[in-house]
Motif scaffolding. Structure first.
Motif, short mmCIF file in Angstrom:
data_model
loop_
_atom_site.label_atom_id
_atom_site.label_comp_id
_atom_site.label_asym_id
_atom_site.label_seq_id
_atom_site.Cartn_x
_atom_site.Cartn_y
_atom_site.Cartn_z
N GLU A 93 0.81 -1.21 0.00
CA GLU A 93 0.00 0.00 0.00
C GLU A 93 0.85 1.26 0.00
O GLU A 93 0.38 2.35 -0.37
N PHE A 94 2.11 1.13 0.41
CA PHE A 94 3.04 2.26 0.45
C PHE A 94 3.10 2.99 -0.89
O PHE A 94 3.34 4.19 -0.94
N VAL A 95 2.88 2.28 -1.96
CA VAL A 95 3.03 2.86 -3.30
C VAL A 95 1.90 3.86 -3.61
O VAL A 95 2.00 4.66 -4.52
N ARG A 96 0.84 3.81 -2.80
CA ARG A 96 -0.23 4.81 -2.96
C ARG A 96 0.16 6.05 -2.17
O ARG A 96 0.47 5.96 -0.98
N LEU A 97 0.11 7.21 -2.82
CA LEU A 97 0.44 8.44 -2.09
C LEU A 97 -0.68 8.83 -1.14
O LEU A 97 -0.46 9.48 -0.14
N GLU A 98 -1.92 8.43 -1.46
CA GLU A 98 -3.04 8.67 -0.55
C GLU A 98 -3.46 7.33 0.01
O GLU A 98 -3.87 6.44 -0.75
N PRO A 99 -3.38 7.16 1.35
CA PRO A 99 -3.81 5.88 1.90
C PRO A 99 -5.30 5.66 1.62
O PRO A 99 -6.08 6.60 1.59
N LYS A 100 -5.65 4.39 1.40
CA LYS A 100 -7.06 4.08 1.14
C LYS A 100 -7.90 4.42 2.37
O LYS A 100 -7.52 4.08 3.49
N PRO A 101 -9.04 5.10 2.21
CA PRO A 101 -9.85 5.45 3.38
C PRO A 101 -10.60 4.24 3.92
O PRO A 101 -11.80 4.09 3.70
N GLU A 102 -9.90 3.37 4.63
CA GLU A 102 -10.55 2.21 5.24
C GLU A 102 -9.74 1.77 6.45
O GLU A 102 -8.54 2.05 6.54
N GLY A 103 -10.38 1.11 7.39
CA GLY A 103 -9.70 0.60 8.58
C GLY A 103 -9.04 1.72 9.38
O GLY A 103 -9.60 2.80 9.53
N TRP A 104 -7.82 1.44 9.86
CA TRP A 104 -7.09 2.42 10.67
C TRP A 104 -6.77 3.68 9.88
O TRP A 104 -6.59 4.75 10.44
N ASN A 105 -6.66 3.54 8.54
CA ASN A 105 -6.35 4.70 7.71
C ASN A 105 -7.39 5.80 7.86
O ASN A 105 -7.09 6.97 7.63
N LEU A 106 -8.62 5.40 8.24
CA LEU A 106 -9.68 6.40 8.37
C LEU A 106 -9.29 7.47 9.38
O LEU A 106 -9.71 8.61 9.27
N LEU A 107 -8.45 7.09 10.36
CA LEU A 107 -8.00 8.05 11.37
C LEU A 107 -7.32 9.24 10.71
O LEU A 107 -7.47 10.38 11.14
N VAL A 108 -6.53 8.94 9.65
CA VAL A 108 -5.80 10.01 8.97
C VAL A 108 -6.77 11.06 8.43
O VAL A 108 -6.49 12.25 8.42
N TRP A 109 -7.92 10.60 7.99
CA TRP A 109 -8.90 11.52 7.43
C TRP A 109 -9.78 12.11 8.53
O TRP A 109 -10.17 13.28 8.45
N ALA A 110 -10.08 11.31 9.54
CA ALA A 110 -11.07 11.73 10.53
C ALA A 110 -10.46 12.59 11.64
O ALA A 110 -11.08 13.53 12.10
N LEU A 111 -9.22 12.26 12.06
CA LEU A 111 -8.65 12.97 13.21
C LEU A 111 -8.54 14.48 13.01
O LEU A 111 -8.94 15.23 13.89
N PRO A 112 -8.00 14.95 11.87
CA PRO A 112 -7.90 16.40 11.71
C PRO A 112 -9.26 17.08 11.82
O PRO A 112 -9.40 18.12 12.46
N LEU A 113 -10.30 16.47 11.22
CA LEU A 113 -11.64 17.04 11.31
C LEU A 113 -12.12 17.02 12.75
O LEU A 113 -12.71 17.99 13.24
N GLY A 114 -11.82 15.92 13.46
CA GLY A 114 -12.21 15.79 14.86
C GLY A 114 -11.56 16.88 15.70
O GLY A 114 -12.23 17.56 16.48
N PHE A 115 -10.25 17.06 15.50
CA PHE A 115 -9.53 18.08 16.27
C PHE A 115 -10.08 19.47 15.96
O PHE A 115 -10.23 20.31 16.84
N LEU A 116 -10.37 19.70 14.69
CA LEU A 116 -10.92 20.99 14.28
C LEU A 116 -12.23 21.25 15.00
O LEU A 116 -12.48 22.34 15.53
N ALA A 117 -13.10 20.20 15.07
CA ALA A 117 -14.40 20.34 15.72
C ALA A 117 -14.22 20.63 17.20
O ALA A 117 -14.86 21.53 17.76
#
Lengths: 153, 168
Positions: A93-117
């Motif tokens: 999966e390293f070869v993808r510059l954007e991690p797939k939005p699934e499993g633990w990877n979702l944290l990468v997408w969700a945490l910044p929004l969570g912190f912002l909120a």
């Protein structure tokens, strides 16, 4: 010489994409459509010898080889997701510059929004409360300090 | 001291520190290859002498695939290990796969450093990409059923190479 080069190229077969990916998701591409598809896919693909550069952005020989591979697949009609998967089977999966939005990877997408909120909530609460009132002066306070406090209120 | 803030802060900073601490223990450039334990990607390449080699024809034998290049200094260091390995394991098919290089330079290099097994030329790095090669040298051990059993990143050492080949 040229014939020998062509012959040797013809035989340099890698793995069969059809066996790995099945049929292409789209129609075969040529010209401008092919170029833009290669560029968009290359942007999402990590140049494996570079530091955080995409295949579309790197001038390295490896990135060139990866672009050629992307182009060969795109010309047959494989879509971006199929091409990324093709590289993922050999590089992970390293070869993808954007991690797939699934499993633990979702944290990468969700945490910044969570912190912002949470941050916005704290700011909103602070604004609503207004500035905290100055503590009531103690009876035995130094008279000079009390005067300063009153004059600077 | 406000306990509420302390606990809240620790809840945020604690996991972050744990993740960073775990990351520091690892080599960020080392990734387990997803191909280990999977069938080796098939290929057909020509040797320097123009002879065709098809991986499928090597089923039933152990295969050592060493990706290298003449411009790679660690490859030069590991070369004697591979030559000795090929001599010690005559039943194993050793192949060098040259990556981003020119036949003239490859021939000169092999004359200087010795050669004991065929050298395949990977034009356009197609096979290297199929094997997930990051850089050279990288070495893949393929078992007689055609499954990749081990991947070395960087120069192989004799002890590990022998142990892995004998265990296969």
């Amino acid at each position: 010489m040229i014939l020998a080069a062509l012959l040797s190229l013809a035989i340099a077969a890698g793995p069969d994409p059809a066996a790995l990916l099945g049929p292409p998701a789209g129609p075969p591409l040529t010209g401008e459509a092919l170029r833009s598809h290669v560029y968009r896919t290359g942007k999402l693909l990590r140049c494996v010898v570079c530091q955080g550069l995409s295949v579309a952005d790197s001038p390295s020989e490896t990135a060139q080889a990866m672009r050629d591979e992307v182009e060969a697949l795109a010309a047959q009609g494989y879509d971006t997701e199929q091409i990324l998967f093709y590289f993922e089977t050999s590089y992970g999966e390293f070869v993808r510059l954007e991690p797939k939005p699934e499993g633990w990877n979702l944290l990468v997408w969700a945490l910044p929004l969570g912190f912002l909120a949470v941050g916005a909530g704290l700011v909103a609460r602070g604004v609503r409360k207004g500035t905290p009132a100055a503590p009531a002066p103690a009876e035995d306070e130094d008279p000079y300090l009390r005067r300063v406090r009153e004059e600077t209120r | 001291m406000n306990w509420k803030y302390l606990i809240g802060g620790l809840a945020v900073v604690g996991p972050l520190v744990a993740v960073l601490a775990a990351g520091f223990g690892q080599d960020p450039r080392h990734f387990e290859s997803p191909l280990v334990g999977k069938p080796a990607p098939d290929f057909a390449l020509r040797t320097l002498d123009g002879e065709e080699v098809d991986l499928a024809d090597l089923k039933g034998r152990k295969v050592v695939l060493n990706f290298w290049a003449t411009w790679c200094v660690p490859c030069q260091q590991e070369h004697p290990v591979l030559l000795a390995g090929a001599a010690r394991h005559p039943d194993t098919a050793f192949y060098g796969v040259v990556y981003q290089d020119e036949p003239g330079k490859i021939r000169a290099w092999l004359e200087r450093h010795g050669s004991a097994y065929p050298t395949l030329v990977d034009e356009g790095s197609k096979v290297a990409l199929a094997y997930g090669v990051y850089g050279v040298p990288e070495t893949y051990l393929i078992d007689p059923s055609g499954v990749i059993r081990h991947k070395f990143v960087g120069p192989v050492d004799a002890a590990t190479l022998n142990a892995q080949l004998e265990a296969m």
